[in-house]
Design an enzyme around this catalytic site. Sequence first.
Site, PDB file in Angstrom:
ATOM      1  N   ASP A   1      -6.781   4.362  10.429  1.00 43.24           N
ATOM      2  CA  ASP A   1      -6.428   3.670   9.192  1.00 43.24           C
ATOM      3  C   ASP A   1      -7.617   3.866   8.266  1.00 43.24           C
ATOM      4  O   ASP A   1      -8.704   3.334   8.518  1.00 43.24           O
ATOM      5  CB  ASP A   1      -6.126   2.185   9.468  1.00 43.24           C
ATOM      6  CG  ASP A   1      -5.069   1.646   8.512  1.00 43.24           C
ATOM      7  OD1 ASP A   1      -4.918   2.224   7.417  1.00 43.24           O
ATOM      8  OD2 ASP A   1      -4.401   0.662   8.861  1.00 43.24           O
TER       9      ASP A   1
ATOM     10  N   CYS B   1      -3.800 -17.050  15.651  1.00 46.07           N
ATOM     11  CA  CYS B   1      -3.240 -16.290  16.771  1.00 46.07           C
ATOM     12  C   CYS B   1      -3.359 -17.141  18.027  1.00 46.07           C
ATOM     13  O   CYS B   1      -4.114 -18.105  18.055  1.00 46.07           O
ATOM     14  CB  CYS B   1      -4.016 -14.996  16.984  1.00 46.07           C
ATOM     15  SG  CYS B   1      -3.969 -13.923  15.541  1.00 46.07           S
TER      16      CYS B   1
ATOM     17  N   ARG C   1       7.309  -0.163   1.571  1.00 45.96           N
ATOM     18  CA  ARG C   1       7.192  -1.249   2.551  1.00 45.96           C
ATOM     19  C   ARG C   1       5.933  -2.071   2.295  1.00 45.96           C
ATOM     20  O   ARG C   1       4.946  -1.560   1.774  1.00 45.96           O
ATOM     21  CB  ARG C   1       7.208  -0.690   3.981  1.00 45.96           C
ATOM     22  CG  ARG C   1       6.176   0.362   4.265  1.00 45.96           C
ATOM     23  CD  ARG C   1       6.696   1.279   5.383  1.00 45.96           C
ATOM     24  NE  ARG C   1       5.664   2.186   5.876  1.00 45.96           N
ATOM     25  CZ  ARG C   1       5.313   3.314   5.256  1.00 45.96           C
ATOM     26  NH1 ARG C   1       5.862   3.653   4.118  1.00 45.96           N
ATOM     27  NH2 ARG C   1       4.378   4.083   5.784  1.00 45.96           N
TER      28      ARG C   1
ATOM     29  N   CYS D   1      -8.796 -11.462  19.296  1.00 46.32           N
ATOM     30  CA  CYS D   1      -9.314 -10.175  19.753  1.00 46.32           C
ATOM     31  C   CYS D   1     -10.629  -9.915  19.032  1.00 46.32           C
ATOM     32  O   CYS D   1     -10.671  -9.987  17.794  1.00 46.32           O
ATOM     33  CB  CYS D   1      -8.338  -9.059  19.401  1.00 46.32           C
ATOM     34  SG  CYS D   1      -6.631  -9.445  19.856  1.00 46.32           S
TER      35      CYS D   1
ATOM     36  N   LYS E   1      -2.763   5.016   6.791  1.00 49.95           N
ATOM     37  CA  LYS E   1      -2.824   5.562   8.146  1.00 49.95           C
ATOM     38  C   LYS E   1      -2.754   7.088   8.104  1.00 49.95           C
ATOM     39  O   LYS E   1      -1.915   7.648   7.401  1.00 49.95           O
ATOM     40  CB  LYS E   1      -1.652   5.040   8.971  1.00 49.95           C
ATOM     41  CG  LYS E   1      -1.724   3.542   9.214  1.00 49.95           C
ATOM     42  CD  LYS E   1      -0.527   3.073  10.031  1.00 49.95           C
ATOM     43  CE  LYS E   1      -0.543   1.582  10.245  1.00 49.95           C
ATOM     44  NZ  LYS E   1      -0.272   0.821   9.003  1.00 49.95           N
TER      45      LYS E   1
ATOM     46  N   ARG F   1       0.810  -1.206   0.000  1.00 44.15           N
ATOM     47  CA  ARG F   1       0.000   0.000   0.000  1.00 44.15           C
ATOM     48  C   ARG F   1       0.856   1.273   0.000  1.00 44.15           C
ATOM     49  O   ARG F   1       0.470   2.300  -0.516  1.00 44.15           O
ATOM     50  CB  ARG F   1      -0.919  -0.031   1.242  1.00 44.15           C
ATOM     51  CG  ARG F   1      -1.655   1.250   1.519  1.00 44.15           C
ATOM     52  CD  ARG F   1      -2.615   1.559   0.386  1.00 44.15           C
ATOM     53  NE  ARG F   1      -3.167   2.894   0.464  1.00 44.15           N
ATOM     54  CZ  ARG F   1      -2.594   3.989  -0.023  1.00 44.15           C
ATOM     55  NH1 ARG F   1      -1.437   3.924  -0.613  1.00 44.15           N
ATOM     56  NH2 ARG F   1      -3.191   5.163   0.077  1.00 44.15           N
ATOM     57  N   TYR F   2       2.019   1.183   0.642  1.00 47.27           N
ATOM     58  CA  TYR F   2       2.907   2.345   0.755  1.00 47.27           C
ATOM     59  C   TYR F   2       4.099   2.131  -0.178  1.00 47.27           C
ATOM     60  O   TYR F   2       4.430   0.996  -0.520  1.00 47.27           O
ATOM     61  CB  TYR F   2       3.383   2.489   2.208  1.00 47.27           C
ATOM     62  CG  TYR F   2       2.258   2.705   3.196  1.00 47.27           C
ATOM     63  CD1 TYR F   2       1.662   3.959   3.321  1.00 47.27           C
ATOM     64  CD2 TYR F   2       1.786   1.673   3.986  1.00 47.27           C
ATOM     65  CE1 TYR F   2       0.626   4.165   4.217  1.00 47.27           C
ATOM     66  CE2 TYR F   2       0.746   1.865   4.893  1.00 47.27           C
ATOM     67  CZ  TYR F   2       0.173   3.122   5.001  1.00 47.27           C
ATOM     68  OH  TYR F   2      -0.850   3.316   5.888  1.00 47.27           O
TER      69      TYR F   2
ATOM     70  N   CYS G   1     -10.697  -7.569  15.966  1.00 45.40           N
ATOM     71  CA  CYS G   1      -9.590  -7.743  15.015  1.00 45.40           C
ATOM     72  C   CYS G   1      -9.930  -7.168  13.641  1.00 45.40           C
ATOM     73  O   CYS G   1     -10.938  -7.525  13.041  1.00 45.40           O
ATOM     74  CB  CYS G   1      -9.246  -9.223  14.864  1.00 45.40           C
ATOM     75  SG  CYS G   1      -7.935  -9.479  13.640  1.00 45.40           S
TER      76      CYS G   1
ATOM     77  N   ARG H   1      -8.604  -7.790  10.954  1.00 42.03           N
ATOM     78  CA  ARG H   1      -8.471  -8.805   9.911  1.00 42.03           C
ATOM     79  C   ARG H   1      -9.351 -10.012  10.197  1.00 42.03           C
ATOM     80  O   ARG H   1      -9.066 -11.127   9.757  1.00 42.03           O
ATOM     81  CB  ARG H   1      -7.003  -9.197   9.789  1.00 42.03           C
ATOM     82  CG  ARG H   1      -6.454  -8.929   8.419  1.00 42.03           C
ATOM     83  CD  ARG H   1      -4.946  -8.938   8.383  1.00 42.03           C
ATOM     84  NE  ARG H   1      -4.448  -7.594   8.349  1.00 42.03           N
ATOM     85  CZ  ARG H   1      -3.411  -7.149   9.058  1.00 42.03           C
ATOM     86  NH1 ARG H   1      -2.757  -7.964   9.856  1.00 42.03           N
ATOM     87  NH2 ARG H   1      -3.029  -5.907   8.952  1.00 42.03           N
TER      88      ARG H   1
ATOM     89  N   ASP I   1     -10.934   0.300  14.042  1.00 38.70           N
ATOM     90  CA  ASP I   1     -11.355   0.253  12.641  1.00 38.70           C
ATOM     91  C   ASP I   1     -12.838  -0.061  12.511  1.00 38.70           C
ATOM     92  O   ASP I   1     -13.435  -0.702  13.384  1.00 38.70           O
ATOM     93  CB  ASP I   1     -10.553  -0.826  11.893  1.00 38.70           C
ATOM     94  CG  ASP I   1      -9.129  -0.375  11.598  1.00 38.70           C
ATOM     95  OD1 ASP I   1      -8.899   0.840  11.463  1.00 38.70           O
ATOM     96  OD2 ASP I   1      -8.249  -1.251  11.497  1.00 38.70           O
TER      97      ASP I   1
HETATM   98  C1  LIG Z   1       0.443  -0.249   8.920  1.00 39.92           C
HETATM   99  C2  LIG Z   1       0.867  -0.749   7.655  1.00 39.92           C
HETATM  100  C3  LIG Z   1       2.217  -0.722   7.272  1.00 39.92           C
HETATM  101  C4  LIG Z   1       3.298  -0.174   8.184  1.00 39.92           C
HETATM  102  O1  LIG Z   1       3.098   1.193   8.401  1.00 39.92           O
HETATM  103  P1  LIG Z   1       4.136   2.033   9.300  1.00 39.92           P
HETATM  104  O2  LIG Z   1       3.475   3.368   9.465  1.00 39.92           O
HETATM  105  O3  LIG Z   1       5.414   2.103   8.533  1.00 39.92           O
HETATM  106  O4  LIG Z   1       4.303   1.298  10.585  1.00 39.92           O
HETATM  107  C5  LIG Z   1       2.550  -1.195   6.023  1.00 39.92           C
HETATM  108  N1  LIG Z   1       1.620  -1.672   5.187  1.00 39.92           N
HETATM  109  C6  LIG Z   1       0.314  -1.691   5.503  1.00 39.92           C
HETATM  110  C7  LIG Z   1      -0.665  -2.188   4.512  1.00 39.92           C
HETATM  111  C8  LIG Z   1      -0.103  -1.241   6.759  1.00 39.92           C
HETATM  112  O5  LIG Z   1      -1.399  -1.281   7.083  1.00 39.92           O
HETATM  113  S1  SF4 Z   2      -5.682  -8.165  16.516  1.00 37.07           S
HETATM  114 FE1  SF4 Z   2      -6.226  -9.897  15.168  1.00 37.07          FE
HETATM  115  S2  SF4 Z   2      -4.282 -10.538  14.273  1.00 37.07           S
HETATM  116 FE2  SF4 Z   2      -3.783  -9.307  16.091  1.00 37.07          FE
HETATM  117  S3  SF4 Z   2      -3.604 -10.776  17.787  1.00 37.07           S
HETATM  118 FE3  SF4 Z   2      -5.680 -10.016  17.805  1.00 37.07          FE
HETATM  119  S4  SF4 Z   2      -6.830 -11.531  16.600  1.00 37.07           S
HETATM  120 FE4  SF4 Z   2      -4.658 -11.822  16.106  1.00 37.07          FE
END
Ligand SMILES: *Cc1c(COP(=O)(O)O)cnc(C)c1O
Ligand code: SF4
Length: 399
Positions: free
Chosen positions: A339, A134, A125, A138, A346, A121-122, A141, A143, A302
């Site tokens: 986010d 996990c 990275r 949570c 972010k 996305r960035y 979560c 995801r 989120d």
């Molecule tokens: C959060 C995130 C990162 C890392 O972001 P930083 O601000 O560098 O910690 C990289 N890719 C994705 C898709 C993210 O959601």
């Molecule tokens: S937030 Fe989601 S991915 Fe992170 S520890 Fe909790 S359940 Fe696992």
Amino acid sequence: MRPSDLDSSFLTHAPGHWPQDALEHWDDYKWQLLNRVDTLADLEGRLHLSDAERAGVVLAGTKLAMSVTPHFFNLIDRDDPGCPIRRQVIPRVEEGWKAPEELADPCGEDLHMPVPGLVHRYPDRVLFLVTDRCASYCRYCTRSRVVSGVGEQHLETQWEAAFRYLETTPQVRDVLLSGGDPLLFSDDRLDKILTRLRAIPHLQIIRIGSRIPIFLPQRITPALCAMLKKHHPLFLSIHTNHPRELTSEARDALARLSDAGIPLGNQSVLLRGVNDSVAIQKALVHKLLMCRVRPYYLYQCDLINGSSHLRTSIAEGVAIIEGLRGHTTGYAVPQFVIDGPIGLGKIAINPNSIIDTAPGQLTLRNFEGKLFEYPDTCALPPPPVAQCQRHPNPVISAK
Ligand SMILES: *Cc1c(COP(=O)(O)O)cnc(C)c1O
Ligand code: SF4
């Protein structure tokens, strides 16, 4: 709230809800994983459930599984229905209610996957989703659409294609392993993944996102730390929301990671009834620093399906930052972020400190709320060249 939640004590809670002879196995992470609370019957044997929780557990079976390690389960206060630990891991019926603004993929990760499992996305990275499991789950979560493996969508990481993408994309200098929790892999499997990544010359740093030091500190063995240490520069972001989560076991696990030279950061999610006060956040960040963990991000919860009962307003997050910045060690203050949806990324949210702008002068507000004018003359156009009275039209020699 327990008095110890606001002081800096690192408590041990074992064996808590387990019989005394469980202590024999307590430090064995495999025992912790095998003895997770993951059925309604097991949960009812240990806690007096409300109807909302019982219905939530049934619902969780097809949404996001329930599973809690004995270590983390013991942090739950049996007599407090609003316990901040309980709210994070025990499902509630409200999870089945989807607010109109909520989504299955609130950050639009699936829209930015050049290879399944790899979110780019960035510019420089990537987020590498290496597992959907996990140690505990949570309820909020972000995801949860793929995590735990019981929902409709499944994580299908294409390992070989992902490695090839990283090898052939030189602008990627930072890989963040997440999921799920990468530290659930065996030392050997992780070592192989890290070795493969380290062979890519343009990858400068590797990061791991993990809640294992909190959910399952027993997993942070000396052998794991020795293996991780071979792959420096390696950073680790943990996930802690409430000061009670920093037990003596978590503190010791974090010390082992830190002693292996791994810089530690913390990500928190701002959650209603869990950590939505300055007092709790302050106690949390102070304990984190005592564990050599630098608070990194505080996330607005989120817009994930079924999470509105855990969400606060954005103003509450800003008020927490206001309550920290200037009032305590600068290292202790995380960056509050949202986010954004559909992969906007972010966005840092800060209290307003610039109250007014005038040419060459700003009105600023300090941490005590005092307003003052601050000269900003460098922002003005350059002053005209001073004219010499005797030579009103200076001529610069062209020689
Ligand atoms: C959060 C995130 C990162 C890392 O972001 P930083 O601000 O560098 O910690 C990289 N890719 C994705 C898709 C993210 O959601
Ligand atoms: S937030 Fe989601 S991915 Fe992170 S520890 Fe909790 S359940 Fe696992």
